[in-house]
Enzyme design. Structure first.
Site, PDB file in Angstrom:
ATOM      1  N   SER A  73       0.837  -1.194   0.000  1.00 60.10           N
ATOM      2  CA  SER A  73       0.000   0.000   0.000  1.00 60.10           C
ATOM      3  C   SER A  73       0.878   1.252   0.000  1.00 60.10           C
ATOM      4  CB  SER A  73      -0.984  -0.041   1.178  1.00 60.10           C
ATOM      5  OG  SER A  73      -1.984   0.946   1.027  1.00 60.10           O
ATOM      6  N   GLU A 126      -9.268  -5.253  -5.215  1.00 59.77           N
ATOM      7  CA  GLU A 126      -9.035  -4.088  -4.378  1.00 59.77           C
ATOM      8  C   GLU A 126      -9.410  -2.769  -5.040  1.00 59.77           C
ATOM      9  OE1 GLU A 126      -5.081  -3.767  -2.959  1.00 59.77           O
ATOM     10  OE2 GLU A 126      -4.156  -4.287  -4.861  1.00 59.77           O
TER      11      GLU A 126
END
Length: 532
Positions: free
Chosen positions: A224, A332
């Site tokens: 991330s 995602e």
């Protein structure tokens, strides 16, 4: 589902105690390393792993050093303060001050004196071992995150031939406060949190040999915002070679604004802290003495270390040519709702109506089973997943060995049936689900899940050790075919469906769809307005 803060903290401490139950009795000379300026007592957390926790890599960024570039560790000060005694490195340090997770929490926990690393090494590692090093950068949107929540004891215990370093870096306004006047080092420093990461890598280069690591064989890895940090390191001007390989998981393609674009946020932040002033220097002086406050600042284009948007630099071939693993989860996205325009304008404030029309055209509804799947794909690819194609194509084209993955195993504690953002963290880090203010919960894993976790860790550490995820993979795992513009191979990582007398892998190799690559070319073409 996340538990309340008190319960999460209790479970976090319970997890640490459960690891300590494996610790072997140690005398005063066991698991002690000497850096030349200090001796550190580690903790034998598992039979094949010693954790050295909270090792400082820079001077505490407190007082007048708030909002400034990190200063190298003053080893003379450490010598004087330790007075020849062994320093206890058996407990996790205070984490960096947390911002809000966006989940109705206030944030604010932590310490400014947080520029430290946790180091995990085999017990028999010595200065001459020259073990390959994994340098891990945690996620959390550059706003929050506590390395304790992603422990590596079990990684080293599984493969006691690596050294792993996990870095604490300043977050939110403490790490990324920005206004044009901070380009002058006398005033402050832009991207201080990213400079923390660079300083930690420099410390590793100077000192990791004392823990058994090879300073010339360092793989940077993050997920991330940690994956985005890896991307930034690949294009940043860092002045020296600090790593030799990279693993970027779910690269957070957040916009990198200019300092000028951050002026309204800076003024808002200063006013909320009671430090509004016509002079930025005076506002900063006030903020350095103000009660700790935070706001959602991100990295910016500083013109010095980060000179342009990563996508543009990569398309121009201006990146470190190192072996690369990159990937994302199947479903995602970082956006909610149903309106593509609203979601993308919120994530990319500079995106134009023409850009939105171009994206809408690139994702025709007839290509998707539902509107919700289309929303998930169009937002998820711009926000995260297109980094795979953008970096994978550029790196392989330049001859850098590249492997791409699609992570396809849901977090079983998440009520969503989708394979959401950070799902692999649950699998790779003992069932962790991060909570508020630096806390986490750990959930027991089934045999199938621990088998799959071992498979993932083996791929990652094979790459760390050899530059190839296949060389030291588990025997049951499929051969991970490399990625190239002509082949676009990627491995789908998922656990076996059922237990059996012989352990099996559920992973397999597929080819990235042509349509996905074409969509990501459109995304890459919007670099000026997506600002990444």
């Amino acid at each position: 589902m996340l538990l309340g803060t008190a319960v999460a903290l209790a479970l976090s401490f319970w997890h640490k105690d459960s690891i300590l139950a494996f610790a072997t009795p140690s005398g005063p000379q066991v698991d002690i390393i000497n850096t030349g300026y200090a001796r550190y007592q580690g903790n034998r957390t598992l039979p094949n792993a010693v954790a050295y926790l909270g090792i400082p890599y820079a001077e505490p960024p407190v007082g007048n050093l708030r909002f400034r570039a990190p200063l190298p560790l003053n080893t003379t000060r450490v010598v004087l303060e330790s007075a020849g005694k062994t320093i206890d490195a058996t407990e996790y340090p205070e984490f960096c001050i947390q911002g809000t997770t966006g989940g109705r929490d206030a944030g604010g926990a932590g310490s400014e004196d947080c520029l430290k690393v946790n180091i995990y090494a085999p017990p028999d590692a010595t200065k001459g071992s020259k073990l390959p090093v994994l340098f891990y950068i945690h996620g959390g949107g550059y706003i929050y995150g506590n390395p304790r929540n992603w422990p590596f004891d079990h990684w080293v215990n599984q493969s006691p031939n690596v050294v792993i370093v996990s870095v604490y870096y300043r977050l939110s306004s403490f790490g990324f406060l920005s206004v044009p006047e901070m380009k002058d080092s006398q005033t402050g420093a832009l991207n201080a949190g990213f400079l923390d990461q660079i300083e930690a890598l420099r410390w590793v280069k100077r000192n990791i040999a004392s823990f058994g690591g090879d300073p010339n064989k360092v793989t940077i890895n993050g997920e991330s915002a940690g994956g985005a940090s890896v991307e930034l390191h690949l294009v940043a001007k860092e002045g020296e070679r600090l790593f030799s390989q990279a693993i970027a998981q779910s690269v957070y393609r957040t916009p990198l604004p200019t300092p000028e674009q951050q002026v309204p946020l800076f003024k808002y932040y200063a006013a909320k802290a009671g430090c509004a002033n016509e002079s930025v220097a005076e506002s900063l002086s006030c903020l350095r003495n103000a009660r700790r406050r935070y706001a959602a600042f991100h990295p910016v284009i500083d013109g010095n270390v980060i000179t342009d948007y990563p996508t543009r630099l990569i398309s121009q071939g201006k990146f470190a040519r190192v072996p690369l693993i990159i990937g994302a989860t199947t479903n995602e996205t970082l956006s909610g709702g149903s309106s593509v325009a609203v979601a993308l304008k919120r994530f990319f404030p500079s995106i134009t109506d023409d850009n939105l029309s171009e994206l809408e055209e690139a994702y025709p509804i007839q290509s998707f089973a539902s509107e919700s799947l289309r929303f998930q794909t169009i937002t998820g690819e711009s926000e995260l997943k297109c980094a795979n194609s953008i970096l994978g194509s550029a790196f392989s084209k330049e001859g850098a060995k590249t492997w791409v993955y699609r992570y396809n195993q849901r977090n079983p504690t998440n009520p969503s049936p989708a394979v959401t953002h950070a799902a692999e963290n649950w699998m790779m880090f003992l069932g962790t689900n991060t909570g508020f203010n630096g806390t986490t919960t750990f959930t027991d894993q089934s045999t199938l899940e621990t088998d799959f976790s071992s498979e993932l860790i083996a791929y990652w550490l094979s790459f760390v050790r050899t530059g190839n995820p296949n060389m030291r993979k588990l025997h049951r795992s499929p051969l991970w075919a490399p990625y190239g513009e002509g082949t676009r191979n990627r491995v789908v990582l998922q656990q076996a469906r059922v237990e059996g007398p012989r352990k099996k892998s559920g992973s397999f190799v597929e080819v990235e769809a042509v349509e996905e690559a074409e969509r990501c070319r459109v995304v890459a073409g919007q670099v000026e307005t997506q600002q990444n």
